[in-house]
Design a protein around this motif. Structure first.
Motif, short mmCIF file in Angstrom:
data_model
loop_
_atom_site.label_atom_id
_atom_site.label_comp_id
_atom_site.label_asym_id
_atom_site.label_seq_id
_atom_site.Cartn_x
_atom_site.Cartn_y
_atom_site.Cartn_z
N ARG A 1 1.87 2.73 -12.54
CA ARG A 1 0.47 2.31 -12.63
C ARG A 1 0.17 1.68 -11.41
O ARG A 1 0.73 1.09 -10.41
N CYS A 2 -1.40 1.62 -11.16
CA CYS A 2 -1.91 0.53 -10.11
C CYS A 2 -1.54 -0.71 -10.40
O CYS A 2 -1.24 -1.09 -11.48
N SER A 3 -1.72 -1.53 -9.38
CA SER A 3 -1.37 -3.07 -9.60
C SER A 3 -2.45 -3.63 -10.31
O SER A 3 -3.68 -3.00 -10.28
N GLU A 4 -2.40 -4.65 -10.89
CA GLU A 4 -3.58 -5.38 -11.57
C GLU A 4 -4.76 -5.78 -10.55
O GLU A 4 -5.80 -5.94 -11.01
N HIS A 5 -4.47 -5.63 -9.39
CA HIS A 5 -5.39 -6.25 -8.36
C HIS A 5 -6.29 -5.12 -7.74
O HIS A 5 -7.20 -5.27 -7.24
N ARG A 6 -5.28 -3.95 -7.25
CA ARG A 6 -5.87 -3.03 -6.61
C ARG A 6 -5.08 -1.54 -6.49
O ARG A 6 -4.35 -1.71 -6.94
N ILE B 1 -0.85 5.79 -14.23
CA ILE B 1 -0.71 6.78 -13.56
C ILE B 1 0.19 8.03 -13.98
O ILE B 1 -0.29 9.04 -14.14
N ALA B 2 1.28 7.40 -14.42
CA ALA B 2 2.39 8.30 -15.05
C ALA B 2 3.17 7.43 -15.68
O ALA B 2 2.95 6.38 -15.81
N ASP B 3 4.11 8.24 -16.32
CA ASP B 3 5.17 7.18 -16.94
C ASP B 3 5.86 6.24 -16.08
O ASP B 3 6.49 6.78 -14.99
N GLY B 4 5.76 4.97 -16.39
CA GLY B 4 6.40 3.98 -15.58
C GLY B 4 5.86 3.77 -14.14
O GLY B 4 6.33 3.07 -13.49
N VAL C 1 0.75 0.43 -5.83
CA VAL C 1 1.20 1.29 -6.95
C VAL C 1 2.48 0.67 -7.54
O VAL C 1 3.37 0.30 -6.50
N VAL C 2 2.65 0.46 -8.74
CA VAL C 2 3.66 -0.44 -9.16
C VAL C 2 4.70 0.49 -10.23
O VAL C 2 4.02 1.21 -10.85
N ALA C 3 5.75 0.11 -9.88
CA ALA C 3 6.81 0.78 -10.95
C ALA C 3 7.15 -0.16 -12.02
O ALA C 3 6.96 -1.47 -11.93
N SER D 1 0.85 -1.14 0.17
CA SER D 1 0.00 -0.07 -0.05
C SER D 1 0.73 1.11 -0.01
O SER D 1 1.65 1.39 0.72
N VAL D 2 0.59 2.07 -0.91
CA VAL D 2 1.25 3.43 -0.84
C VAL D 2 0.93 4.48 -0.12
O VAL D 2 1.61 5.55 0.22
#
Ligand code: FAD
Length: 349
Positions: free
Chosen positions: A293-298, A288-291, A302-304, A239-240
């Motif tokens: 995004r939100c994870s595939e599940h929730r 969300i921005a370059d590189g 937030v994923v790089a 969680s971010v």
């Protein structure tokens, strides 16, 4: 040999070069480590498995201590209770499984949280209605300011919702061991409704420790809450944002719109950070921005990916928090810790 980077030491895989990486695997070497650090200009960055840390693009010119000490020592206190002292670098997953195998209750709901045991008091790690504060007896640390070891009984650790005295003063203390009080009993009463549902028992029931451990793992797997280093969401820190504090008026306003709001163990009202992110348009898997995004599940994880940078990642979180504040007046605070040399003005949450 390629130089170690903060990216190579953290699950988000962001961050530049590390001056020296000291892998601490034998507690007997600690005094040598202290002597080596003592002569360096920059204080050390301390890491376990790096699953709650964002490494700075500029890296860290000094030493990075990676806690890799392992070991569990048990002392029987009475028929029901044992004191379990665990080395800081011990993987939390191993400890939880060890407790389940030995039918020792108190940490079963922490199954599936990545990282080391020594990091758990830093943000009072918790999930599914349980937190390390529930069983923590004491913590031994190296105090870098005083240059000596110290022992803090649990109340002196000031553990509260995802925070502690250790999180307030990064770098001041290195946690060397923690001691927990676990009980030879059924699991602690289930307080988290979705877990009760997973187990098909009423809230307050006490299944076996093994049953609860397995149910938590199954539930986390389905919700994408396990770290899969080879999966599409591998580069994340969980969680971010923390669930934000809300006033009674905000709680009434947003729960009327179906936002989950709960009173936490510290007595404060908190709203669901994930729900608020969905409110401002975030969706699982979406960029969300370059590189970033939100994870595939929730949305809350937030994923790089690709050429993401730490500044870009931090800026994306800043922008998300601003969108939530503009729409709701509620302030989100980040959960992962920034480590290394961040230019203060680059990213504000
Ligand atoms: C998929 C996923 C799911 C997660 N789910 C949860 C969850 O349910 N609940 C939860 O609470 N967290 C969760 N997290 C966050 C994280 O796993 C935990 O906070 C974990 O306790 C961090 O352990 P670590 O060893 O990786 O710490 P690191 O990321 O290495 O360090 C985190 C912080 O603790 C400090 N630190 C680490 N070790 C020590 C030490 N020995 N002494 C002093 N300071 C130290 C670091 O300096 C840093 O500030 C999740 C993360 C991921 C990726």
């Amino acid at each position: 040999m390629p130089q170690d980077t903060l990216a190579s030491l953290t699950t988000l895989r962001l961050g530049g070069p590390a001056g020296t990486v000291l892998n601490i695997s034998d507690p007997a070497d600690w005094q040598d480590t202290v002597r080596a650090i003592g002569t360096q200009e920059h204080g050390p960055v301390i890491l376990g498995h790096g699953s709650n840390a964002i490494g700075a693009d500029a890296g860290h010119p000094g030493a990075v201590l990676v806690m890799n000490t392992r070991g569990i020592a048990v002392k029987t206190l009475d028929d029901m209770t044992v004191a379990v002292t665990v080395q800081a670098g011990h993987p939390l997953a191993d400890l939880v499984q060890w407790a389940a195998d030995g039918r020792l209750a108190g940490i079963e709901c922490l199954a599936g949280i990545p990282g080391t045991v020594g990091a758990t008091p830093v943000q009072n790690a918790g999930a599914y209605g349980q937190q390390i504060a529930d069983t923590l007896d004491s913590v031994t640390v190296w105090d870098w300011d005083m240059g000596r070891p110290r022992t803090f009984p649990a109340p002196a650790c000031r553990l509260r919702y995802r925070s502690s005295r250790f999180k307030e003063a990064p770098g001041r203390w290195t946690i060397l061991t923690i001691t927990l009080r676990l009980t030879r009993s059924q699991a602690a009463p289930i307080s988290y409704r979705p877990l009760a549902k997973e187990l098909d028992v009423p809230v307050g029931a006490r299944p076996s420790v093994q049953e609860v451990t397995e149910a938590v793992l199954a539930n986390r797997r389905r919700r994408g809450l396990l770290l899969d280093p080879d999966g599409p969401d591998a580069r994340q820190a969980g969680s971010v944002f923390l669930n934000p504090l809300v006033t009674a008026a905000q709680a009434a306003r947003w729960s009327a719109e179906a936002c989950p709001v709960h009173r936490d163990s510290d007595g404060e009202l908190r709203a669901s950070a994930g729900w608020l992110l969905e409110l401002v348009g975030c969706r699982p898997g979406e960029a969300i921005a370059d590189g970033v995004r939100c994870s595939e599940h929730r949305t809350l994880s937030v994923v790089a990916y690709g050429e993401a940078t730490a500044v870009g990642f931090g800026q994306a979180l800043t922008d998300l928090a601003a969108r939530v504040r503009t729409t709701t007046g509620i302030t989100l605070q980040p959960e992962p810790v920034r480590v290394g040399q961040w230019a203060v003005e680059t990213v504000r949450y």
